[in-house]
Motif scaffolding. Structure first.
Motif, mmCIF file in Angstrom:
data_model
loop_
_atom_site.group_PDB
_atom_site.id
_atom_site.type_symbol
_atom_site.label_atom_id
_atom_site.label_comp_id
_atom_site.label_asym_id
_atom_site.label_seq_id
_atom_site.Cartn_x
_atom_site.Cartn_y
_atom_site.Cartn_z
ATOM 1 N N SER A 1 0.830 -1.199 0.000
ATOM 2 C CA SER A 1 0.000 0.000 0.000
ATOM 3 C C SER A 1 0.870 1.258 0.000
ATOM 4 O O SER A 1 0.513 2.284 -0.587
ATOM 5 C CB SER A 1 -0.944 -0.003 1.207
ATOM 6 O OG SER A 1 -0.219 0.077 2.415
ATOM 7 N N SER A 2 2.028 1.189 0.647
ATOM 8 C CA SER A 2 2.945 2.332 0.635
ATOM 9 C C SER A 2 3.481 2.584 -0.768
ATOM 10 O O SER A 2 3.682 3.733 -1.169
ATOM 11 C CB SER A 2 4.103 2.094 1.611
ATOM 12 O OG SER A 2 3.632 2.062 2.947
ATOM 13 N N ILE A 3 3.697 1.504 -1.505
ATOM 14 C CA ILE A 3 4.106 1.670 -2.907
ATOM 15 C C ILE A 3 3.010 2.383 -3.692
ATOM 16 O O ILE A 3 3.264 3.297 -4.488
ATOM 17 C CB ILE A 3 4.424 0.300 -3.536
ATOM 18 C CG1 ILE A 3 5.669 -0.307 -2.888
ATOM 19 C CG2 ILE A 3 4.614 0.434 -5.046
ATOM 20 C CD1 ILE A 3 5.976 -1.716 -3.342
ATOM 21 N N ALA A 4 1.749 1.973 -3.436
ATOM 22 C CA ALA A 4 0.624 2.617 -4.126
ATOM 23 C C ALA A 4 0.543 4.103 -3.773
ATOM 24 O O ALA A 4 0.309 4.971 -4.640
ATOM 25 C CB ALA A 4 -0.678 1.915 -3.752
ATOM 26 N N VAL A 5 0.740 4.415 -2.495
ATOM 27 C CA VAL A 5 0.681 5.818 -2.068
ATOM 28 C C VAL A 5 1.838 6.607 -2.675
ATOM 29 O O VAL A 5 1.677 7.766 -3.090
ATOM 30 C CB VAL A 5 0.716 5.912 -0.528
ATOM 31 C CG1 VAL A 5 0.786 7.368 -0.076
ATOM 32 C CG2 VAL A 5 -0.509 5.241 0.063
ATOM 33 N N LEU A 6 3.011 5.993 -2.738
ATOM 34 C CA LEU A 6 4.167 6.661 -3.333
ATOM 35 C C LEU A 6 3.898 6.995 -4.801
ATOM 36 O O LEU A 6 4.236 8.086 -5.281
ATOM 37 C CB LEU A 6 5.402 5.767 -3.205
ATOM 38 C CG LEU A 6 6.744 6.395 -3.616
ATOM 39 C CD1 LEU A 6 7.056 7.613 -2.760
ATOM 40 C CD2 LEU A 6 7.858 5.352 -3.494
ATOM 41 N N ILE A 7 3.252 6.052 -5.485
ATOM 42 C CA ILE A 7 2.879 6.308 -6.883
ATOM 43 C C ILE A 7 1.870 7.458 -6.956
ATOM 44 O O ILE A 7 1.932 8.332 -7.825
ATOM 45 C CB ILE A 7 2.301 5.029 -7.524
ATOM 46 C CG1 ILE A 7 3.388 3.959 -7.636
ATOM 47 C CG2 ILE A 7 1.698 5.334 -8.893
ATOM 48 C CD1 ILE A 7 2.870 2.612 -8.069
ATOM 49 N N GLY A 8 0.925 7.471 -5.990
ATOM 50 C CA GLY A 8 -0.060 8.552 -5.957
ATOM 51 C C GLY A 8 0.581 9.909 -5.734
ATOM 52 O O GLY A 8 0.233 10.902 -6.401
ATOM 53 N N LEU A 9 1.541 9.979 -4.817
ATOM 54 C CA LEU A 9 2.220 11.244 -4.569
ATOM 55 C C LEU A 9 3.048 11.672 -5.775
ATOM 56 O O LEU A 9 3.169 12.873 -6.065
ATOM 57 C CB LEU A 9 3.105 11.130 -3.325
ATOM 58 C CG LEU A 9 2.397 11.126 -1.979
ATOM 59 C CD1 LEU A 9 3.414 11.111 -0.835
ATOM 60 C CD2 LEU A 9 1.486 12.329 -1.828
ATOM 61 N N ALA A 10 3.621 10.698 -6.453
ATOM 62 C CA ALA A 10 4.350 11.040 -7.669
ATOM 63 C C ALA A 10 3.403 11.638 -8.697
ATOM 64 O O ALA A 10 3.752 12.593 -9.426
ATOM 65 C CB ALA A 10 5.035 9.791 -8.229
#
Length: 388
Positions: free
Chosen positions: A160-169
């Motif tokens: 989920s942190s990977i997903a959030v990191l993609i979202g912030l990008a």
């Protein structure tokens, strides 16, 4: 230190390590999300703190579920672990629904990309993946489904942190809606993992059989032993990753009680050694003739061999039939073999109790003659014991 105590210590230690990092990472992501105004980052922080909450439950379950059997729990306390895992899964489903609802009903995204937010996420990915491998390895070592489930909970946090990191990008490049999409992805990941956890452990609570492949492997292990034939009627249940097993085996028809017991213990020991997840094995001994008699049950439901007299009745009959040989026949030590719906007897006679200068062959013939017309006796043999 007992095996269960060692397993309990491992589970508690691993859970405490995971709980420490869950608390640190959860607070760090919530703080970074607040200052970044990132809904997804805050949601991911809540996810990490939910890991901390589940760690608390896992800790108490680990401390109690691996206690030995007692008067009220003759099979031990492992079901506490299963029940705790179901409860954790239900809590996580509620968390997932809450995160998804908050993301969908949000009217606007004010998320901003910050380097400290990205750093918190990267740290989470690295640490949670390490905790996943650490916890999963410990869970597999002690065969604890609860620890393995908690390990996957840690990995879901990393994913989920990977997903959030993609979202912030996406926010960094001007796609404000990416933060909301990432939040929904987080919710879906948590929900999927939680539903799987609940379903698998509910199946265990209703005594669903373990993987059929494992049962076949256990049968092959038992069948590989000499004088053990055709393992069958295998029943198994799971308790927190441990397997409790009942099985029938066929042994040679003239095996003694002690030999049958030995073979049963040998099967149990070999199965447990070859399959460490097997905690207990109850072995029922059948003779090889039982294969031929199971299909000949009368209308009353009583198998043919149970229609033969029991030992106490046979001893009474022998006491009467062999009354003239009572001085030298050791009736209580007669060996009975229930074979092919009939009875074979091994009569034990004591040579030092026989009349002086008696012809043992004639005495043997007399014993067999007196047993000749007994309807349930198929064959009788006489064995003379001589003083050492």
């Amino acid at each position: 230190m007992t095996k269960l105590k060692k397993e309990q210590d491992i589970a508690v230690r691993v859970t405490l390590v995971g709980a420490f990092w869950d608390g640190v990472l959860g607070l760090a992501k919530i703080a970074a999300g607040y200052f970044s105004q990132s809904q997804a980052l805050i949601a991911d922080g809540i996810h990490s703190l939910s890991d901390l909450v589940t760690d608390v439950f896992v800790y108490f379950a680990s401390a109690n579920s691996r206690k030995g059997p007692d008067e009220n729990h003759p099979y031990g306390h492992l079901r506490f672990e299963t029940l705790t895992t179901v409860f954790l899964g239900m809590v996580l489903i509620v968390v997932a629904v809450g995160i998804a609802y908050e993301s969908i009903t949000s009217t606007a995204s004010l998320a901003q990309f910050t380097w400290y937010g990205a750093a918190a996420l990267i740290l989470t990915i690295v640490v949670k993946e390490a905790i996943f491998h650490y916890t999963k390895r410990a869970g597999e070592k002690i065969h604890s489904k609860m620890l393995v489930a908690n390990a996957w909970h840690s990995r879901s946090d990393a994913l989920s942190s990977i997903a959030v990191l993609i979202g912030l990008a996406g926010v960094y490049f001007g796609y404000g809606w990416a933060d909301m999409i990432a939040s929904i992805v987080v919710a879906l990941l948590i929900g999927k993992m939680a539903v799987s956890m609940v379903w698998e452990n509910l199946a265990e609570l209703v005594d669903t059989a373990p993987d059929p492949k494992l049962i076949e492997q256990i049968k092959e292990t038992a069948n590989s032993l000499k004088h053990v034939m055709a393992p069958h009627d295998v029943r198994a249940r799971s308790m927190a990753g441990k397997v409790y097993l009942d099985m029938h085996i066929h042994v040679p028809s003239h095996a003694s009680v002690s030999e049958g017991h030995y073979l049963g213990d040998l099967v149990a020991y070999t199965v447990k050694k070859a399959h460490p997840q097997v905690e207990d094995v109850m072995v029922h001994i059948d003779t090889d003739e039982k294969i031929q008699t199971d299909s000949f049950i009368d209308k009353s439901g009583k198998p043919p061999h149970l229609q033969l007299p029991a030992r106490h009745q046979i001893m009474a009959d022998l006491g009467f039939l062999l009354r003239q040989h009572s001085a030298y026949v050791d009736i209580p030590n007669t060996r009975l073999h229930y074979l092919n719906n009939m009875l074979d007897l091994e009569i034990v006679a004591l040579s030092d109790k026989a009349p002086d200068n008696a012809d043992l062959k004639k005495l043997t013939a007399g014993i067999l003659f007196d047993l000749e017309n007994t309807r349930y006796i198929n064959k009788a043999s006489v064995f003379w014991l001589f003083p050492s």
